[in-house]
Design a protein around this motif. Sequence first.
Motif, PDB file in Angstrom:
ATOM      1  N   ARG A 115       0.592  -1.266  -0.588  1.00  0.00           N
ATOM      2  CA  ARG A 115       0.035  -0.203  -0.108  1.00  0.00           C
ATOM      3  C   ARG A 115       0.702   1.283  -0.301  1.00  0.00           C
ATOM      4  O   ARG A 115       0.718   2.237  -0.848  1.00  0.00           O
ATOM      5  CB  ARG A 115      -0.579   0.134   0.735  1.00  0.00           C
ATOM      6  N   SER A 116       2.040   1.261   0.962  1.00  0.00           N
ATOM      7  CA  SER A 116       3.076   2.268   0.831  1.00  0.00           C
ATOM      8  C   SER A 116       3.486   2.674  -0.924  1.00  0.00           C
ATOM      9  O   SER A 116       3.844   3.850  -0.560  1.00  0.00           O
ATOM     10  CB  SER A 116       3.600   2.501   2.126  1.00  0.00           C
ATOM     11  N   VAL A 117       4.071   1.250  -0.842  1.00  0.00           N
ATOM     12  CA  VAL A 117       4.793   1.936  -2.037  1.00  0.00           C
ATOM     13  C   VAL A 117       3.675   2.454  -3.250  1.00  0.00           C
ATOM     14  O   VAL A 117       4.207   3.091  -4.126  1.00  0.00           O
ATOM     15  CB  VAL A 117       5.212   0.113  -2.695  1.00  0.00           C
ATOM     16  N   LEU A 118       2.862   1.650  -3.406  1.00  0.00           N
ATOM     17  CA  LEU A 118       1.558   2.584  -4.577  1.00  0.00           C
ATOM     18  C   LEU A 118       0.966   4.025  -3.653  1.00  0.00           C
ATOM     19  O   LEU A 118       1.568   4.479  -5.022  1.00  0.00           O
ATOM     20  CB  LEU A 118       0.344   1.511  -4.097  1.00  0.00           C
ATOM     21  N   LEU A 119       1.227   4.255  -2.710  1.00  0.00           N
ATOM     22  CA  LEU A 119       0.904   5.441  -2.289  1.00  0.00           C
ATOM     23  C   LEU A 119       1.571   6.715  -2.358  1.00  0.00           C
ATOM     24  O   LEU A 119       1.445   7.481  -2.781  1.00  0.00           O
ATOM     25  CB  LEU A 119       0.375   5.832  -0.662  1.00  0.00           C
ATOM     26  N   LEU A 120       2.809   5.948  -2.270  1.00  0.00           N
ATOM     27  CA  LEU A 120       4.170   6.836  -2.607  1.00  0.00           C
ATOM     28  C   LEU A 120       4.271   7.001  -3.848  1.00  0.00           C
ATOM     29  O   LEU A 120       4.494   8.367  -4.338  1.00  0.00           O
ATOM     30  CB  LEU A 120       5.634   6.634  -1.842  1.00  0.00           C
ATOM     31  N   VAL A 121       4.382   5.796  -4.916  1.00  0.00           N
ATOM     32  CA  VAL A 121       4.296   6.242  -6.500  1.00  0.00           C
ATOM     33  C   VAL A 121       3.531   6.845  -7.603  1.00  0.00           C
ATOM     34  O   VAL A 121       4.150   7.924  -7.189  1.00  0.00           O
ATOM     35  CB  VAL A 121       5.326   4.989  -7.100  1.00  0.00           C
ATOM     36  N   ALA A 122       2.249   6.782  -6.900  1.00  0.00           N
ATOM     37  CA  ALA A 122       1.539   6.680  -7.632  1.00  0.00           C
ATOM     38  C   ALA A 122       0.376   8.380  -7.352  1.00  0.00           C
ATOM     39  O   ALA A 122       0.191   8.722  -8.162  1.00  0.00           O
ATOM     40  CB  ALA A 122       0.264   5.487  -7.720  1.00  0.00           C
ATOM     41  N   VAL A 123       0.700   8.516  -6.389  1.00  0.00           N
ATOM     42  CA  VAL A 123      -0.562   9.314  -5.241  1.00  0.00           C
ATOM     43  C   VAL A 123       1.509  10.289  -5.325  1.00  0.00           C
ATOM     44  O   VAL A 123       0.809  11.073  -6.031  1.00  0.00           O
ATOM     45  CB  VAL A 123      -1.344   9.041  -4.014  1.00  0.00           C
ATOM     46  N   GLU A 124       1.905  10.233  -4.579  1.00  0.00           N
ATOM     47  CA  GLU A 124       2.452  11.605  -4.576  1.00  0.00           C
ATOM     48  C   GLU A 124       4.068  11.845  -4.931  1.00  0.00           C
ATOM     49  O   GLU A 124       4.693  12.300  -5.118  1.00  0.00           O
ATOM     50  CB  GLU A 124       3.530  11.268  -2.879  1.00  0.00           C
ATOM     51  N   ASP A 125       3.278  10.171  -6.189  1.00  0.00           N
ATOM     52  CA  ASP A 125       4.521  11.524  -7.126  1.00  0.00           C
ATOM     53  C   ASP A 125       6.062  11.836  -7.097  1.00  0.00           C
ATOM     54  O   ASP A 125       6.902  11.754  -7.645  1.00  0.00           O
ATOM     55  CB  ASP A 125       4.480  12.455  -7.955  1.00  0.00           C
ATOM     56  N   ASP A 130      12.986   7.185  -4.681  1.00  0.00           N
ATOM     57  CA  ASP A 130      13.479   7.708  -3.114  1.00  0.00           C
ATOM     58  C   ASP A 130      11.981   7.044  -2.524  1.00  0.00           C
ATOM     59  O   ASP A 130      11.865   6.709  -1.602  1.00  0.00           O
ATOM     60  CB  ASP A 130      12.253   9.806  -3.005  1.00  0.00           C
ATOM     61  N   ALA A 131      11.007   6.287  -3.102  1.00  0.00           N
ATOM     62  CA  ALA A 131      10.410   5.612  -2.221  1.00  0.00           C
ATOM     63  C   ALA A 131      11.330   4.816  -1.404  1.00  0.00           C
ATOM     64  O   ALA A 131      10.966   3.755  -0.180  1.00  0.00           O
ATOM     65  CB  ALA A 131       9.455   4.837  -3.132  1.00  0.00           C
ATOM     66  N   ALA A 132      12.079   4.108  -2.345  1.00  0.00           N
ATOM     67  CA  ALA A 132      13.242   2.961  -1.875  1.00  0.00           C
ATOM     68  C   ALA A 132      13.587   3.048  -0.444  1.00  0.00           C
ATOM     69  O   ALA A 132      14.070   2.870   0.201  1.00  0.00           O
ATOM     70  CB  ALA A 132      14.073   2.848  -3.015  1.00  0.00           C
ATOM     71  N   ALA A 133      14.045   4.870  -0.545  1.00  0.00           N
ATOM     72  CA  ALA A 133      14.788   5.374   0.496  1.00  0.00           C
ATOM     73  C   ALA A 133      13.967   5.185   1.784  1.00  0.00           C
ATOM     74  O   ALA A 133      14.130   5.201   2.965  1.00  0.00           O
ATOM     75  CB  ALA A 133      15.090   6.519   0.067  1.00  0.00           C
ATOM     76  N   VAL A 134      11.958   6.262   1.377  1.00  0.00           N
ATOM     77  CA  VAL A 134      11.444   6.252   2.408  1.00  0.00           C
ATOM     78  C   VAL A 134      10.871   4.406   3.165  1.00  0.00           C
ATOM     79  O   VAL A 134      11.029   4.226   4.064  1.00  0.00           O
ATOM     80  CB  VAL A 134      10.536   6.588   1.514  1.00  0.00           C
ATOM     81  N   LEU A 135      11.120   3.304   2.365  1.00  0.00           N
ATOM     82  CA  LEU A 135      10.756   2.666   2.956  1.00  0.00           C
ATOM     83  C   LEU A 135      12.513   1.642   3.437  1.00  0.00           C
ATOM     84  O   LEU A 135      11.576   0.775   3.671  1.00  0.00           O
ATOM     85  CB  LEU A 135       9.910   1.682   1.558  1.00  0.00           C
ATOM     86  N   THR A 141      13.146  -3.927  -4.439  1.00  0.00           N
ATOM     87  CA  THR A 141      12.415  -4.425  -4.442  1.00  0.00           C
ATOM     88  C   THR A 141      10.655  -3.454  -4.325  1.00  0.00           C
ATOM     89  O   THR A 141       9.750  -4.025  -4.009  1.00  0.00           O
ATOM     90  CB  THR A 141      12.421  -4.699  -2.526  1.00  0.00           C
ATOM     91  N   VAL A 142      10.997  -2.535  -4.357  1.00  0.00           N
ATOM     92  CA  VAL A 142      10.045  -1.019  -4.535  1.00  0.00           C
ATOM     93  C   VAL A 142       9.453  -2.062  -5.500  1.00  0.00           C
ATOM     94  O   VAL A 142       8.341  -1.907  -6.287  1.00  0.00           O
ATOM     95  CB  VAL A 142      10.811  -0.013  -5.308  1.00  0.00           C
TER      96      VAL A 142
END
Lengths: 169, 273
Positions: A115-125, A130-135, A141-142
Amino acid sequence: MDEIATLIEPQIPGLRRYAVALLRDREAADDLVQDTLERALAAWPQRRRDGDLRAWLFTIQRNLFLAGLRRRGRAAPQAGPDVLDIVPDRSSDPAAGLGLRDLFAGLDALPEDQRSVLLLVAVEDMSYADAAAVLDIPLGTVMSRLSRARERMRSFVETGRIGLLRRVK
Amino acid sequence: MSGPDPRPVGEDDLHALIDERLDPQRRSLVEAWLAERPEQAARVAADRETRLRLRAGLDPIAREPIPARLRIANLQRRRQTSIWRPVAAAAVLCLALGGIGGWVTARGLGPAPVVSTMLSEPATQDAVAAFRTFVVEAAHPVEVRANEMPHLVSWLSQRLGRQLVAPDLRGLGLRLMGGRLLPAGSEQAALLMYDDDRGTRLTLYSRVGTAEGRTVFRFAREGDVAAFSWVDGGMAYVVTARTDEARLLAVAESVDAQVRGLPAPKGTTQERP
């Protein structure tokens, strides 16, 4: 306005959006964002200047969210009735297929990491890096989590049933 | 970039296409690839639509104004009293558990505001209920009007068995309209009502509490109604209004100072640096 506010405040709308998507409760979401900002202010002097501020803030917020989940001992927050009201429900529009309400139910049925991957990438652009760094996961894996998240959302939208997905409790 | 990217199309390309992260050259290559593969294209189209609908559904949140309590300036101001936070949290918990014994923070320092979404404290519930009942009242919002001020204060003080103060909030743009007496279990509560030039009404609810000592300010919200509550010197106080937290907090701080006989803080919290 002081420098910290100038840098952080532009990120607050996105942090609130992510928090609502995770928690599905407006008050709890703003509590989470407030905790995030308080942590960020406390840790501000230790912040890495070369790092991405947005990724840093989202990292803090997600870690606090996970800590909250562990404390409450449940993985899938229930959708509060109020949050659904702010989301325009287009289920009456036949072209829209499933209503947004159902789309959010599908989102809730995803494991948190997907869910977090999808939200960060698809909604938060956010960029994949950066998503890899956050998670705190490798880029590969992202991509694989994003694949799984999209696959599950797709099958959910096609079947229109949560029952086919194992709800993570 | 010189020449087309020679790498074959991969799943990462499809995600990047959906997420609009491909450069134009790669994008047309991937689209051409998809044009020959209807099954893959349908998958991409479905994922794309899900993405757009999620964005559209969540976007209104990001377009809202930032709530006062999330403003960096307000958070920084609160941080200055952050050494009191552990005590504050304990005090809130204690109050929520039934108010057995008070927690005394240092006198002379204002209590640190603690944001809580609970409406569990009985005084707050009663205060919000009283607010909802009487602020809509056009003919009789108060029993005793403010022009009978000495009578109002002595009457309410006598019925509550405590010397009450009617705080002066004119510095915050609020005029005292008057007050009334309310039942509160076997006791009584006093409700003072204020209003401003725009007709916004605010109530100060006070009653004799079971807890001694002093607690932090607790914030609660029920729908569009916001409240700050605290206990000091055996009295429970609740300020309630349909307003933003920063303004309400300024009111709470001013009331708190005045009932303790201290000079009211100057200006509002928003005007402070």
